[in-house]
Structure formats: structure tokens, C-alpha cells
Design a protein around this motif. Sequence first.
Motif, PDB file in Angstrom:
ATOM      1  N   ILE A  56      42.954  27.061  43.144  1.00 17.04           N
ATOM      2  CA  ILE A  56      42.303  27.625  44.374  1.00 17.04           C
ATOM      3  C   ILE A  56      40.748  27.305  44.654  1.00 17.04           C
ATOM      4  N   ARG A  57      40.477  26.714  43.463  1.00 20.48           N
ATOM      5  CA  ARG A  57      38.692  26.269  43.735  1.00 20.48           C
ATOM      6  C   ARG A  57      38.497  25.819  44.892  1.00 20.48           C
ATOM      7  N   GLY A  58      39.059  24.896  45.563  1.00 21.47           N
ATOM      8  CA  GLY A  58      38.742  24.294  46.793  1.00 21.47           C
ATOM      9  C   GLY A  58      38.780  25.472  47.967  1.00 21.47           C
ATOM     10  N   GLN A  59      39.812  26.160  48.024  1.00 24.17           N
ATOM     11  CA  GLN A  59      40.176  27.445  48.887  1.00 24.17           C
ATOM     12  C   GLN A  59      39.350  28.650  48.736  1.00 24.17           C
ATOM     13  N   TYR A  60      39.106  29.060  47.740  1.00 23.26           N
ATOM     14  CA  TYR A  60      38.546  30.414  47.243  1.00 23.26           C
ATOM     15  C   TYR A  60      37.667  30.082  46.182  1.00 23.26           C
ATOM     16  N   PRO A  61      36.399  29.765  46.549  1.00 20.41           N
ATOM     17  CA  PRO A  61      35.415  29.125  45.172  1.00 20.41           C
ATOM     18  C   PRO A  61      34.799  30.650  44.614  1.00 20.41           C
ATOM     19  N   LEU A  62      34.485  31.437  45.533  1.00 22.79           N
ATOM     20  CA  LEU A  62      34.019  32.624  44.603  1.00 22.79           C
ATOM     21  C   LEU A  62      35.053  33.440  43.909  1.00 22.79           C
ATOM     22  N   ALA A  63      36.360  33.517  44.140  1.00 18.13           N
ATOM     23  CA  ALA A  63      37.615  34.035  43.363  1.00 18.13           C
ATOM     24  C   ALA A  63      37.718  33.425  42.385  1.00 18.13           C
ATOM     25  N   SER A  64      37.615  31.808  42.259  1.00 22.16           N
ATOM     26  CA  SER A  64      37.806  30.986  41.243  1.00 22.16           C
ATOM     27  C   SER A  64      36.815  31.333  40.049  1.00 22.16           C
ATOM     28  N   ASP A  65      35.706  31.524  40.335  1.00 21.99           N
ATOM     29  CA  ASP A  65      34.506  31.929  39.511  1.00 21.99           C
ATOM     30  C   ASP A  65      34.773  33.321  39.015  1.00 21.99           C
ATOM     31  N   ILE A  66      35.161  34.214  39.719  1.00 22.87           N
ATOM     32  CA  ILE A  66      35.245  35.510  39.197  1.00 22.87           C
ATOM     33  C   ILE A  66      36.356  35.477  38.208  1.00 22.87           C
ATOM     34  N   ILE A  67      37.605  34.812  38.581  1.00 21.54           N
ATOM     35  CA  ILE A  67      38.871  34.911  37.583  1.00 21.54           C
ATOM     36  C   ILE A  67      38.442  34.105  36.301  1.00 21.54           C
ATOM     37  N   SER A  68      37.755  33.106  36.348  1.00 22.32           N
ATOM     38  CA  SER A  68      37.540  32.419  35.037  1.00 22.32           C
ATOM     39  C   SER A  68      36.519  33.154  34.197  1.00 22.32           C
ATOM     40  N   ASN A  69      35.499  33.821  34.888  1.00 22.84           N
ATOM     41  CA  ASN A  69      34.514  34.329  33.928  1.00 22.84           C
ATOM     42  C   ASN A  69      34.585  35.823  33.628  1.00 22.84           C
ATOM     43  N   PHE A  70      35.070  36.496  34.901  1.00 26.61           N
ATOM     44  CA  PHE A  70      35.121  37.926  34.971  1.00 26.61           C
ATOM     45  C   PHE A  70      36.255  38.837  34.781  1.00 26.61           C
ATOM     46  N   MET A  71      37.326  38.171  34.271  1.00 29.83           N
ATOM     47  CA  MET A  71      38.556  38.972  34.256  1.00 29.83           C
ATOM     48  C   MET A  71      39.309  38.851  32.812  1.00 29.83           C
ATOM     49  N   TYR A  72      39.626  39.830  32.180  1.00 31.28           N
ATOM     50  CA  TYR A  72      40.186  40.234  31.047  1.00 31.28           C
ATOM     51  C   TYR A  72      41.615  40.498  31.156  1.00 31.28           C
ATOM     52  N   VAL A  73      42.525  39.760  31.014  1.00 28.37           N
ATOM     53  CA  VAL A  73      44.113  40.025  31.044  1.00 28.37           C
ATOM     54  C   VAL A  73      44.438  40.241  32.456  1.00 28.37           C
ATOM     55  N   ASP A  74      44.489  41.613  32.801  1.00 27.26           N
ATOM     56  CA  ASP A  74      44.735  42.126  34.274  1.00 27.26           C
ATOM     57  C   ASP A  74      43.714  42.873  34.876  1.00 27.26           C
ATOM     58  N   ASP A  75      42.427  42.942  34.292  1.00 25.51           N
ATOM     59  CA  ASP A  75      41.296  43.703  34.778  1.00 25.51           C
ATOM     60  C   ASP A  75      40.124  42.648  35.038  1.00 25.51           C
ATOM     61  N   VAL A  76      39.362  43.057  36.289  1.00 21.77           N
ATOM     62  CA  VAL A  76      38.285  42.288  36.862  1.00 21.77           C
ATOM     63  C   VAL A  76      37.252  43.247  36.906  1.00 21.77           C
ATOM     64  N   LEU A  77      35.934  42.761  36.331  1.00 19.19           N
ATOM     65  CA  LEU A  77      34.648  43.694  36.513  1.00 19.19           C
ATOM     66  C   LEU A  77      33.573  42.354  36.801  1.00 19.19           C
ATOM     67  N   ALA A  78      33.314  42.523  38.173  1.00 16.80           N
ATOM     68  CA  ALA A  78      32.462  41.790  38.700  1.00 16.80           C
ATOM     69  C   ALA A  78      31.397  42.254  39.587  1.00 16.80           C
ATOM     70  N   GLY A  79      30.282  41.510  39.918  1.00 16.91           N
ATOM     71  CA  GLY A  79      29.354  41.984  41.068  1.00 16.91           C
ATOM     72  C   GLY A  79      28.601  40.990  41.381  1.00 16.91           C
ATOM     73  N   THR A  80      27.763  41.347  42.594  1.00 20.18           N
ATOM     74  CA  THR A  80      27.042  40.294  43.380  1.00 20.18           C
ATOM     75  C   THR A  80      25.715  41.018  43.602  1.00 20.18           C
ATOM     76  N   HIS A  81      24.873  40.176  44.070  1.00 21.86           N
ATOM     77  CA  HIS A  81      23.492  40.775  44.513  1.00 21.86           C
ATOM     78  C   HIS A  81      23.403  41.319  45.849  1.00 21.86           C
ATOM     79  N   THR A  82      24.362  40.889  46.954  1.00 23.77           N
ATOM     80  CA  THR A  82      24.103  41.419  48.236  1.00 23.77           C
ATOM     81  C   THR A  82      25.512  42.046  48.478  1.00 23.77           C
ATOM     82  N   LYS A  83      25.509  43.073  49.391  1.00 25.77           N
ATOM     83  CA  LYS A  83      26.702  43.519  50.185  1.00 25.77           C
ATOM     84  C   LYS A  83      27.615  42.276  50.739  1.00 25.77           C
ATOM     85  N   ARG A  84      27.235  41.352  51.435  1.00 23.93           N
ATOM     86  CA  ARG A  84      27.842  40.437  52.156  1.00 23.93           C
ATOM     87  C   ARG A  84      28.551  39.648  51.287  1.00 23.93           C
ATOM     88  N   SER A  85      27.834  39.057  50.012  1.00 22.96           N
ATOM     89  CA  SER A  85      28.497  38.258  49.088  1.00 22.96           C
ATOM     90  C   SER A  85      29.729  39.086  48.608  1.00 22.96           C
TER      91      SER A  85
END
Length: 692
Positions: A56-85
Amino acid sequence: MYRQIRVNSAHTRFQKILFRNKDGELCDYELDTVTFGVNCEPFLAIRILQQLPQDIRGQYPLASDIISNFMYVDDVLAGTHTKRSAVLAIEELRLALESAGFPLRKWTSNERKLLQEVPKEHLISADFLELEEAIAPVRSLSIPRLELCGAVLLTELAALVISEMPPHVYETFYWTDSTIVLAWLSRPACTWTTFVANRVAKVEQCTDGSKWGHVRSEDNPADLASRAVSPQELKDSALWWRGPAWLHLKQEQCPSELWFHPKTELEQRPVKCHTVAVPSAVEILERFSAFDRALRVLAYVFRFVKSCRRKGVASSVELTAAGLSEVQERLIVLTQKNEFPAEYKVLSNKQPVPPASAISNLNPFLDGNGVLRARGRLQASEMLSYDEKHPIILPARCRFAELQVLFIHRISLNGGNQLMIRLIRFKFWIPKLKMMVNRTIHSCRVCVIHKKRLQTQLMGNLPRARSTFSRPFTHTGVDFAGPFDVKSYVATSDLTTEKFLVRSTSPKDSSPPRSSLSTPTSAPSLVRTSVSILPTAAVLIGSEQKRFDVRVLVDPSCPVSRIHVSLVKALNLTVTGVGNERLCTTEIRSKTSRMSKQLLMLVDEQMDPKVQDMFHNMTLADDRLFHPALVSAVLGADVYADLMLPGIIASQDDLPMAKNSKLGWILSGRGSLPKICKYSSCKGGRMFMPNS
């Protein structure tokens, strides 16, 4: 999550179960998804999550980065610097995981507006990302200690944040406005008191001390929150939003005053200094309970010291008699210097000892080796040794004298008072020696155990003439004199004739008693001829290379076994000197049994002429009982118990006493020479005695 992953149809046949159909019949079913309990289920789930970001890297780049680096099994813990992002990331993540069959549930955020698009049934009621204000402890603490607690809190917060960040190498710096905290962190934790040391050690475990810098109060954004600053001022404050101006510079470009390390004595642990006095060699003797062990240990110590000073290296590992004598002499000198300092000083200056000295009556002097000795009055004696003429003076209350007395008591086989005093005064003069010897004997467990009352001899029955009533002078007997021992040397035997002068009377004899040594008729003599027999035995003595057939004297009154010096030279035995004594080791074998024993025997060089004069032409109890011979060795009390066996024949009917031993029957005492010749026989080197 596992049930959302479909298995390849070619592999479903490996996941079969038995289950009933609608009609209640048992049927085989194949499971199309990953099943709990299969060993490969964690791998399949994680592998799907790793493959999904690539798809999904081409279609959902933000989600691809979150799933690769901020997901542990079936839990996701991530954040951004702005509300829009953040809104965009939520939308991409939800769509990307739903496309793979993983719908997200239990949403939460520290910003409520971000969750407006999420269905309420997919939200959780509690927020776990709420930060609590650090509260000071109930017990009041000083300002520097509170500042140190803040540094510990900063360390823990930084470690927690860094652990949740992407796995990269970060260069981290820590800032505090407390110079005292910087001074505490710049030195080891053991320098400070317990409270400060524990927290400094915790900071050192998580951070590098060189990364801590000082920030002034005017450059510290945290101080704005503690001041009366309005919201409008915080909104326009560059310090609040971006920090001080130098914060974005490299470490080399920052002002130098940020990295100084102040010093302080606050909360410093007091330094305790313990002084240790090196004990002298005499005080070291308190650590030993045996004199011989102390000599050997100190001999090795002195040898090591000499080797370190390059005064010569020992030629062999074993200690020599000369080395042990040297150590003993040094201990004697140190003891005398420690106990008689004034006397030793004046004698070293060749001055007389003061009359008030406790040893002035001994007329002390220093010999060539610096040993304090008593002069005495036996200088003209030619038979006494130098130590006997001038004994070494030792104080009564010193460890050296105590160990020496204990050593003499042990080597004399728990000897008594007189024996120990005689052995000690061969070399030493110790005041109140008798008290020391008594104290040593009374504290010896072996002596206490074997101390008992001596048995007394039961008196025999009185004869009938003395136990029956009769008229006076019915039975009379008078011993005029005797016995008289008349010795005569016949052939090679020492014959002793005992003569008694007896006058017997009866009622019919009314003549007055008369006595005369020259008139046999008036005083008939009862003559018994006896032989003095020594307890000896014929044995084989020596080694495997050379043995001699000799006679030995079995004497339990001798504390240590002895050997003739001529026999030592003939057997080429190795002699070792210990002090003024010479010892050797040899083997003794019985001629009548298989008994064999290794003995440590004392060599007496002055024994040669005396032994020959004492035992020459004496009849000995062995297989050559009536042949003259010399005694070559003495088996003393140290081996007497091992030699003797049960069995004893008391002296009776003019026959000597016989004792059974591993060497055969040993004869001793006096007996009639004709009866010994009549009843004794030598068969195979073994002596047989009659039963009566």
C-alpha cells in the motif's frame, strides 16, 4: 487478528477438524484461516503485517510508514505534529487496514476533535495518554535535592520517549539550571550521601555525564510556567515555543559557559581514614597455636623477603634445619627486645643492668648473635653444652614462651612437670616456669582424660601360723639381715646371688637365737641364683638396600626412640638437624612376624661409650639370649603401644616376666638361671615360655 488471515488453499488440508453438520453427523472440515494453537501462527500474522506496507506504499504512504514503524502485533501507537496530518493519517490507516481485512477498534487520542469521524462504538472510554504533574514528596526536601529529583525525572522521561521513537541513533543533551546538580553529576556517586548517591547513580546508568549542560534562568523555558506570564505573552514568546537561540546550534558552536562543571561540598560523604599498625613478628605469633607451624610459616616469609631483596634465592623448596634455627633465633631476639627493652639497650651499649631490673640477679649478657643469656656459674663445666651453661632468658608472659612450653609438652608425649622443666631448661631460663608447665598440663585435654587415681596393690592372705591362735612363741621367725646381693660374673652372664640370714625356732628348740655370717650352722643361708634380663628383641633394621640384624631395647620410659650413631653410619641413613638434635628415619621389621614400621628416631652422638659400658656382657631376651651383644637402638614410648600385644605371663617360680609383642615374647626382670635354661627354647627365633 489470526482469524482474519486466509491460508493458501493448497495448505488447508493440513488444518482439518471433526465437527457435526446440521444433521448431527460427524464430518471432516478444513479451516481456511490461521488457527490458534498452530506453531506457525505468530510468524504468519507478523509476515502479513510486514508485507502490507509494501503493497500500500503508493496508495497510502502515511499508513505504510505507521504500520512499519509504530505497530506492535495488533496495536498502533503513533502521532503527528499537526491536526491536519493527524486526520489524514487516521483516514489512511483505517482504509489501509480495512482493505486487508483488519478493521481498527478502540480508538483514543489526546485531542478529542480528531475522533469525531470515528464511530462511537469504536472508541474507548478512558484516555491513557494523560500526563500527571510531578508532586513533591510529603516530607520536605531542600531545593538542591528537589532539583536532583527533577533531573532523575528528566532522565526517565527521555529514556521512555527515546524507546518509542523510530530506531535511529540520536544525540541527546540534558539541561538543568542547578549548578549544584551539575556538581553532583560530575563526580562518582560514592562521593555523596545516600540520598544523593542513589539518584546520581540512577542518572549515570541512563545518561552520559558529559551531555549535561547548564542553562541560565533567563534562557530556561520551564521558568515561564512558574512566573506570572499571561497567555498572550506565552503565545508570542519565542523562548516558550522554540527554546533559547543557541539550542539549535551544534555543541561546538554553543557558548562555553554551558558546559562548565562546578564544584560543591554540599551533601558530601565524610571521609573516614582507618590507620593500621603493622604488627611485629612477635605479635604475629598470636595467630598460631603450634610452635613448629609458626617456625615454618615465618621461615617461608623470611625466605620470600630475602628473594625480593635479591639477597640470594633458596636452593631447594624444603626448609633446612639451619633456616629454622635462624628464624627461631630472630624470634627470640625480637621477644627479648619487646619484653626487656631497657635491659637490652644498656647491654647493647656495654653498660651494667640496673639493680631494679627483674633479671638483674641472672647477671645477663648479650652473646655474639645478640641473644640475651644468663651468665650462671657453670662456665668451667666440660660436660654441659653452651645453652645449658648460659640459658636464653625469656619472659614468663609472652607468646613465644607459651608456644615453646606447649611444643615441649607435645613432643614429650604429654610429659609431666619434672620432665618438661628439665627439657626446657636445656636451653631456656623462664621465670615462674613451674606455673607455666602446670597451666599447660591442666589445659591439655589428653592429660585431663588420662589422669586418674593410681591403683594400689591388694595385700595377700596371711599364713596359717599368723592367723591361728596359739601359745606364745609356738611359731617364730626372725630375719637377722638381708637380702644381700652378691654379684659375680660367670662366663658372659651377670649372676646375682641373694642371701638371707634366717633363724627358725620351734617349741622343742629352747636354745637362744644366734647369728653369725661366718658360721653356716648357726644361720643357714637360703641361696637363689638369678639373672638380670633386659626387655630386648632381635629385629631387622634399615632400608630395602641394606638391613642389619640387631638387638633393640623396648623401654616405655624413654619418650623418644633412639638409635646408635655407629648403626646410622653403617646404614648410610640421612640425618636431619632440628635445633641441637639430630633425627633420622628408618624401617624396623620383626623376625617373627610380618610387622614393619617406619620410625623417626633420635641420634645420640654422646651415647656410644656409655652404651657399650652399660650393656656389655648382659644377657638379653631374644633368640640369642645367652650370647653377649650390644644394644644398637632403643624403642621408646612413641612405638611401645603399637608393638605390644595382649598376653602376659607374670613372674613365678623363679622365672622372669614375659610380655607378648609383635616382635615375639619379651623377657624382663629377674629369674633363676638354671630354670630359664631348662624351660626356655628357641624355635625359629621365637621365645616360648611354660604355662606354669
